[in-house]
Design a protein around this motif. Structure first.
Motif, PDB file in Angstrom:
ATOM      1  N   ALA A  14       5.369 -32.424 -55.019  1.00 42.44           N
ATOM      2  CA  ALA A  14       4.392 -31.839 -55.934  1.00 42.44           C
ATOM      3  C   ALA A  14       3.727 -30.630 -55.289  1.00 42.44           C
ATOM      4  CB  ALA A  14       3.336 -32.871 -56.314  1.00 42.44           C
ATOM      5  N   GLY A  15       3.288 -29.685 -56.122  1.00 42.97           N
ATOM      6  CA  GLY A  15       2.537 -28.542 -55.629  1.00 42.97           C
ATOM      7  C   GLY A  15       3.363 -27.389 -55.119  1.00 42.97           C
ATOM      8  N   GLY A  16       4.686 -27.420 -55.319  1.00 41.87           N
ATOM      9  CA  GLY A  16       5.514 -26.278 -54.946  1.00 41.87           C
ATOM     10  C   GLY A  16       6.200 -26.371 -53.599  1.00 41.87           C
ATOM     11  N   THR A  17       5.991 -27.462 -52.846  1.00 39.10           N
ATOM     12  CA  THR A  17       6.660 -27.631 -51.557  1.00 39.10           C
ATOM     13  C   THR A  17       8.017 -28.295 -51.752  1.00 39.10           C
ATOM     14  OG1 THR A  17       4.574 -27.850 -50.350  1.00 39.10           O
ATOM     15  CG2 THR A  17       6.540 -28.704 -49.279  1.00 39.10           C
ATOM     16  N   THR A  18       9.058 -27.693 -51.185  1.00 42.68           N
ATOM     17  CA  THR A  18      10.369 -28.330 -51.108  1.00 42.68           C
ATOM     18  C   THR A  18      10.816 -28.304 -49.656  1.00 42.68           C
ATOM     19  OG1 THR A  18      10.996 -27.642 -53.344  1.00 42.68           O
ATOM     20  CG2 THR A  18      12.770 -28.298 -51.861  1.00 42.68           C
ATOM     21  N   PHE A  19      11.128 -29.465 -49.105  1.00 36.72           N
ATOM     22  CA  PHE A  19      11.610 -29.563 -47.731  1.00 36.72           C
ATOM     23  C   PHE A  19      13.134 -29.440 -47.729  1.00 36.72           C
ATOM     24  CE2 PHE A  19       7.622 -32.075 -47.441  1.00 36.72           C
ATOM     25  CZ  PHE A  19       6.997 -31.350 -46.431  1.00 36.72           C
ATOM     26  N   HIS A  20      13.645 -28.481 -46.943  1.00 32.99           N
ATOM     27  CA  HIS A  20      15.075 -28.309 -46.732  1.00 32.99           C
ATOM     28  C   HIS A  20      15.368 -28.618 -45.263  1.00 32.99           C
ATOM     29  CE1 HIS A  20      15.325 -26.195 -50.598  1.00 32.99           C
ATOM     30  NE2 HIS A  20      14.283 -25.487 -50.216  1.00 32.99           N
ATOM     31  N   PHE A  21      16.447 -29.342 -44.989  1.00 31.75           N
ATOM     32  CA  PHE A  21      16.741 -29.809 -43.638  1.00 31.75           C
ATOM     33  C   PHE A  21      17.977 -29.080 -43.116  1.00 31.75           C
ATOM     34  CE2 PHE A  21      14.427 -32.955 -45.984  1.00 31.75           C
ATOM     35  CZ  PHE A  21      13.444 -33.348 -45.098  1.00 31.75           C
ATOM     36  N   LEU A  22      17.805 -28.373 -41.978  1.00 33.26           N
ATOM     37  CA  LEU A  22      18.852 -27.504 -41.461  1.00 33.26           C
ATOM     38  C   LEU A  22      19.187 -27.834 -40.016  1.00 33.26           C
ATOM     39  CD1 LEU A  22      17.511 -23.970 -42.543  1.00 33.26           C
ATOM     40  CD2 LEU A  22      19.046 -25.465 -43.844  1.00 33.26           C
ATOM     41  N   ALA A  23      20.446 -27.750 -39.662  1.00 32.02           N
ATOM     42  CA  ALA A  23      20.875 -27.699 -38.273  1.00 32.02           C
ATOM     43  C   ALA A  23      21.268 -26.250 -38.024  1.00 32.02           C
ATOM     44  CB  ALA A  23      22.044 -28.643 -38.025  1.00 32.02           C
ATOM     45  N   ALA A  24      20.341 -25.450 -37.506  1.00 33.41           N
ATOM     46  CA  ALA A  24      20.560 -24.009 -37.421  1.00 33.41           C
ATOM     47  C   ALA A  24      19.837 -23.432 -36.218  1.00 33.41           C
ATOM     48  CB  ALA A  24      20.064 -23.326 -38.696  1.00 33.41           C
ATOM     49  N   ALA A  25      20.376 -22.332 -35.694  1.00 36.48           N
ATOM     50  CA  ALA A  25      19.709 -21.583 -34.642  1.00 36.48           C
ATOM     51  C   ALA A  25      18.509 -20.846 -35.233  1.00 36.48           C
ATOM     52  CB  ALA A  25      20.691 -20.586 -34.030  1.00 36.48           C
ATOM     53  N   PRO A  26      17.535 -20.452 -34.392  1.00 33.75           N
ATOM     54  CA  PRO A  26      16.351 -19.775 -34.921  1.00 33.75           C
ATOM     55  C   PRO A  26      16.653 -18.575 -35.804  1.00 33.75           C
ATOM     56  CG  PRO A  26      15.937 -20.425 -32.661  1.00 33.75           C
ATOM     57  CD  PRO A  26      17.383 -20.753 -32.944  1.00 33.75           C
ATOM     58  N   VAL A  27      17.568 -17.713 -35.392  1.00 33.62           N
ATOM     59  CA  VAL A  27      17.819 -16.505 -36.183  1.00 33.62           C
ATOM     60  C   VAL A  27      18.417 -16.844 -37.542  1.00 33.62           C
ATOM     61  CG1 VAL A  27      20.122 -16.093 -35.188  1.00 33.62           C
ATOM     62  CG2 VAL A  27      18.760 -14.167 -36.083  1.00 33.62           C
ATOM     63  N   ASP A  28      19.274 -17.871 -37.601  1.00 29.90           N
ATOM     64  CA  ASP A  28      19.876 -18.269 -38.870  1.00 29.90           C
ATOM     65  C   ASP A  28      18.853 -18.935 -39.788  1.00 29.90           C
ATOM     66  OD1 ASP A  28      22.438 -17.354 -38.048  1.00 29.90           O
ATOM     67  OD2 ASP A  28      22.731 -19.217 -36.934  1.00 29.90           O
ATOM     68  N   ALA A  29      18.010 -19.779 -39.211  1.00 32.02           N
ATOM     69  CA  ALA A  29      16.954 -20.410 -40.008  1.00 32.02           C
ATOM     70  C   ALA A  29      15.996 -19.361 -40.553  1.00 32.02           C
ATOM     71  CB  ALA A  29      16.199 -21.425 -39.153  1.00 32.02           C
ATOM     72  N   LEU A  30      15.683 -18.358 -39.743  1.00 30.82           N
ATOM     73  CA  LEU A  30      14.768 -17.312 -40.180  1.00 30.82           C
ATOM     74  C   LEU A  30      15.361 -16.507 -41.331  1.00 30.82           C
ATOM     75  CD1 LEU A  30      12.099 -15.868 -39.847  1.00 30.82           C
ATOM     76  CD2 LEU A  30      13.140 -14.469 -38.044  1.00 30.82           C
ATOM     77  N   GLN A  31      16.643 -16.240 -41.291  1.00 29.92           N
ATOM     78  CA  GLN A  31      17.279 -15.529 -42.408  1.00 29.92           C
ATOM     79  C   GLN A  31      17.142 -16.305 -43.708  1.00 29.92           C
ATOM     80  OE1 GLN A  31      21.309 -14.799 -41.100  1.00 29.92           O
ATOM     81  NE2 GLN A  31      20.736 -12.983 -39.920  1.00 29.92           N
ATOM     82  N   ARG A  32      17.333 -17.621 -43.648  1.00 30.41           N
ATOM     83  CA  ARG A  32      17.161 -18.453 -44.839  1.00 30.41           C
ATOM     84  C   ARG A  32      15.717 -18.404 -45.330  1.00 30.41           C
ATOM     85  NH1 ARG A  32      20.447 -23.075 -45.672  1.00 30.41           N
ATOM     86  NH2 ARG A  32      18.925 -23.574 -47.314  1.00 30.41           N
ATOM     87  N   ALA A  33      14.786 -18.513 -44.388  1.00 34.63           N
ATOM     88  CA  ALA A  33      13.371 -18.540 -44.759  1.00 34.63           C
ATOM     89  C   ALA A  33      12.907 -17.197 -45.318  1.00 34.63           C
ATOM     90  CB  ALA A  33      12.533 -18.934 -43.551  1.00 34.63           C
ATOM     91  N   GLU A  34      13.353 -16.108 -44.727  1.00 38.78           N
ATOM     92  CA  GLU A  34      12.962 -14.778 -45.210  1.00 38.78           C
ATOM     93  C   GLU A  34      13.428 -14.562 -46.647  1.00 38.78           C
ATOM     94  OE1 GLU A  34      12.823 -12.071 -41.140  1.00 38.78           O
ATOM     95  OE2 GLU A  34      14.694 -12.253 -42.263  1.00 38.78           O
ATOM     96  N   LYS A  35      14.627 -15.012 -46.952  1.00 38.96           N
ATOM     97  CA  LYS A  35      15.130 -14.886 -48.320  1.00 38.96           C
ATOM     98  C   LYS A  35      14.285 -15.711 -49.282  1.00 38.96           C
ATOM     99  CE  LYS A  35      19.371 -15.283 -51.058  1.00 38.96           C
ATOM    100  NZ  LYS A  35      20.822 -15.629 -51.025  1.00 38.96           N
ATOM    101  N   ALA A  36      13.919 -16.923 -48.869  1.00 41.74           N
ATOM    102  CA  ALA A  36      13.119 -17.799 -49.729  1.00 41.74           C
ATOM    103  C   ALA A  36      11.686 -17.290 -49.875  1.00 41.74           C
ATOM    104  CB  ALA A  36      13.103 -19.216 -49.154  1.00 41.74           C
TER     105      ALA A  36
END
Length: 213
Positions: free
Chosen positions: A120-142
């Motif tokens: 509720a409230g707009g939070t969605t948890f996504h679970f990743l096995a990723a290096a920092p730079v790859d996780a950041l790319q996903r987050a920046e897009k979102a």
């Protein structure tokens, strides 16, 4: 868009404690570390849902307001979500209640990915096995043009700092000594190079140290 870190540490640099028990999963030292932040009006309203006006309104509260401002996505470690405590429970939805205070996509870094959880409230948890730079790319897009917060814990924050991915690091130094836990500053010699550094002392005795690229 900026990549931001806001973290609480003790005078001796520890950002987590070692005194947890099954009955007290955060440990008694945790309340000492986060006490000034929890006391702010912003925390009372945003996290505890108390809109009575209770809470401090000084410098600690100004930094607490900034913590929540303009965040489009967050990256956190499995420990902050709580996966270490319930690793085999597919129904575990984290420490944060039915309506977590993030109100944005949250990317949880873990060695064992699992299906996303929409809260509720707009939070969605996504679970990743990723290096920092790859996780950041996903987050920046979102984040869709807003800031990305690297939410901790300290080991994960260190990985992003060592990779040179953080634009602003705010560290609130609580006036306590813990003597044990996980330190933020290890392996970060020379971190200040390339940042402008400022310090503010709050009424609580907390020192707010900001590294701005």
């Amino acid at each position: 868009m900026a990549v931001r870190v806001d973290l609480l540490v003790s005078l001796d640099g520890f950002a987590t404690t070692r005194d947890q028990t099954p009955e007290n999963p955060f440990g008694p030292d945790w309340s000492r570390l986060v006490g000034a932040y929890v006391a702010t009006r912003t925390f009372q309203e945003r996290v505890l849902k108390d809109t009575s006006g209770k809470g401090t309104t000084g410098m600690d509260d100004e930094y607490a307001k900034d913590y929540f401002a303009n965040i489009g996505a967050e990256i956190m470690g499995a420990g902050k979500f709580g996966l270490h405590n319930f690793p085999g429970d597919p129904n575990w939805k984290g420490w944060w209640g039915d309506e977590p205070p993030f109100h944005c996509p949250v990317f949880v870094l873990t060695h064992t990915p699992r299906p996303s959880i929409e809260m509720a409230g707009g939070t969605t948890f996504h679970f990743l096995a990723a290096a920092p730079v790859d996780a950041l790319q996903r987050a920046e897009k979102a984040a869709n043009g807003k800031d990305v917060r690297i939410g901790g814990g300290p080991t994960m924050v260190r990985d992003f700092l060592k990779a040179g991915l953080v634009d602003r690091l705010h560290v609130a130094i609580a006036p306590i000594l813990l003597g044990r836990g996980i330190r933020l500053w290890d392996e970060l010699r020379g971190l200040e190079a390339g940042y402008t550094v400022k310090a503010d002392a709050a009424e609580s005795g907390t020192v707010h140290l900001t590294f701005q690229r």
